[in-house]
Design a protein around this motif. Sequence first.
Motif, short mmCIF file in Angstrom:
data_model
loop_
_atom_site.label_atom_id
_atom_site.label_comp_id
_atom_site.label_asym_id
_atom_site.label_seq_id
_atom_site.Cartn_x
_atom_site.Cartn_y
_atom_site.Cartn_z
N VAL A 101 0.87 -1.51 -0.14
CA VAL A 101 -0.19 0.26 -0.23
C VAL A 101 0.85 0.95 0.11
CG1 VAL A 101 -1.59 1.10 1.33
CG2 VAL A 101 -1.83 -1.05 1.67
N PRO A 102 1.02 1.95 -0.86
CA PRO A 102 1.66 3.55 -0.84
C PRO A 102 1.56 4.44 -0.15
CG PRO A 102 0.00 3.69 -3.19
CD PRO A 102 -0.62 2.05 -2.37
N SER A 103 2.80 4.54 0.65
CA SER A 103 3.06 5.29 2.30
C SER A 103 3.50 6.00 2.53
CB SER A 103 2.68 4.66 3.45
OG SER A 103 4.10 3.24 3.20
N PRO A 104 3.79 7.09 3.24
CA PRO A 104 5.07 7.25 3.52
C PRO A 104 6.29 6.52 3.74
CG PRO A 104 3.70 9.17 4.06
CD PRO A 104 2.50 7.20 3.99
N ALA A 105 7.25 7.28 3.16
CA ALA A 105 8.67 6.34 3.78
C ALA A 105 8.62 6.46 4.93
CB ALA A 105 10.01 6.90 3.22
N LEU A 106 8.72 4.69 5.74
CA LEU A 106 9.17 3.78 6.84
C LEU A 106 9.73 3.95 7.14
CD1 LEU A 106 5.82 1.84 5.91
CD2 LEU A 106 5.33 4.10 7.25
N LEU A 107 10.83 3.90 6.51
CA LEU A 107 12.74 3.22 7.11
C LEU A 107 13.22 4.00 6.45
CD1 LEU A 107 12.37 -0.97 6.18
CD2 LEU A 107 11.78 0.59 7.81
N THR A 108 14.77 4.44 6.83
CA THR A 108 15.61 5.75 6.75
C THR A 108 15.82 4.65 5.93
OG1 THR A 108 16.05 5.15 8.91
CG2 THR A 108 17.66 6.31 7.16
N ASN A 109 16.48 5.58 4.58
CA ASN A 109 17.11 5.29 3.30
C ASN A 109 16.27 4.19 3.01
OD1 ASN A 109 18.81 5.73 1.09
ND2 ASN A 109 20.15 3.78 1.94
N GLN B 211 4.38 -1.44 13.13
CA GLN B 211 2.90 -1.37 13.06
C GLN B 211 2.27 -0.73 11.82
OE1 GLN B 211 -0.16 -2.68 14.80
NE2 GLN B 211 -0.63 -2.41 12.76
N ALA B 212 3.41 0.26 11.80
CA ALA B 212 2.83 1.23 9.94
C ALA B 212 3.46 0.09 9.26
CB ALA B 212 4.06 2.84 10.20
N LEU B 213 4.81 -1.03 8.72
CA LEU B 213 4.97 -1.41 8.06
C LEU B 213 3.47 -2.58 7.60
CD1 LEU B 213 8.35 -2.34 9.39
CD2 LEU B 213 7.85 -1.57 7.05
N ALA B 214 3.15 -3.55 9.10
CA ALA B 214 2.15 -3.97 8.70
C ALA B 214 0.64 -3.27 8.07
CB ALA B 214 1.41 -4.60 10.24
N ASN B 215 0.74 -2.32 8.22
CA ASN B 215 -0.71 -1.59 8.27
C ASN B 215 -0.32 -0.82 6.37
OD1 ASN B 215 -1.78 -1.16 10.75
ND2 ASN B 215 -1.34 0.38 10.98
N SER B 216 0.92 -1.37 6.31
CA SER B 216 1.31 -1.38 4.68
C SER B 216 1.23 -2.73 3.94
CB SER B 216 2.55 -0.28 4.32
OG SER B 216 3.71 -1.44 4.72
N GLY B 217 1.26 -3.70 4.31
CA GLY B 217 0.89 -4.73 4.13
C GLY B 217 1.96 -5.56 4.30
N VAL B 218 3.46 -5.70 4.60
CA VAL B 218 4.16 -6.09 4.67
C VAL B 218 4.13 -7.30 6.11
CG1 VAL B 218 5.89 -5.95 6.43
CG2 VAL B 218 6.24 -4.03 4.18
#
Length: 209
Positions: A36-44, A68-75
């Motif tokens: 799911v498109p989202s703002p960058a969650l990780l460094t680089n 939680q943000a990674l899970a929300n993005s579909g990871v």
Amino acid sequence: MLDRPRICQYPAARVLVAVLFLLQAGAFAQSQAPMVPSPALLTNERHPLPGTVTGGVPAGDGSVPVYQALANSGVRTVIDLRTEAEVPTETALLAAAAGLDYRRLPVAGEAELDLASARALDLLLDDWSRYPVAVVCGSGNRAGALLAVRAFWLDGARPDAALDLGLRAGLTKLEPAVRLLLGLPPLPLPQPAAESAAAGSAAKPAARP
């Protein structure tokens, strides 16, 4: 002589084959589906392959909302290449609480860029049910390095293609070590500042009188 029974003669068997085919196709589709498109969650943060994100987990308190943000993005799966000294003790619990399958594969540096580590990563990435997957470390450097050597040793990628994958995944400081493992020539040595200036002056056309 009697003909051997064929699978098409048994309706139940045909249904079972169809179900297995659909399950396999569905798993493959999941692995290829973008997150799911989202703002960058990780460094680089990078997205070097379909269904794969790489980068660094923010240090300290910044890492708490990341899972939680990674899970929300579909990871679905997080493969953490950081060493024990780099990972807070509550990391696995935070990832599990977010519904993530959290896996540790410590890679301290170039000494761990070996066939055993590449195979361990390959075993995880070859399981379609784990996708989308995040391969993380401190900055993405180790993630890119291990993806590069895995592509070369286990996927049969050309050395230049494997290096390109690593760079797209965040490879930086470990590039000289990865080049050596891939059999590529080393990076050119940086020119001293004085030599660079002299070369630049020599390249300029002489001024007209």
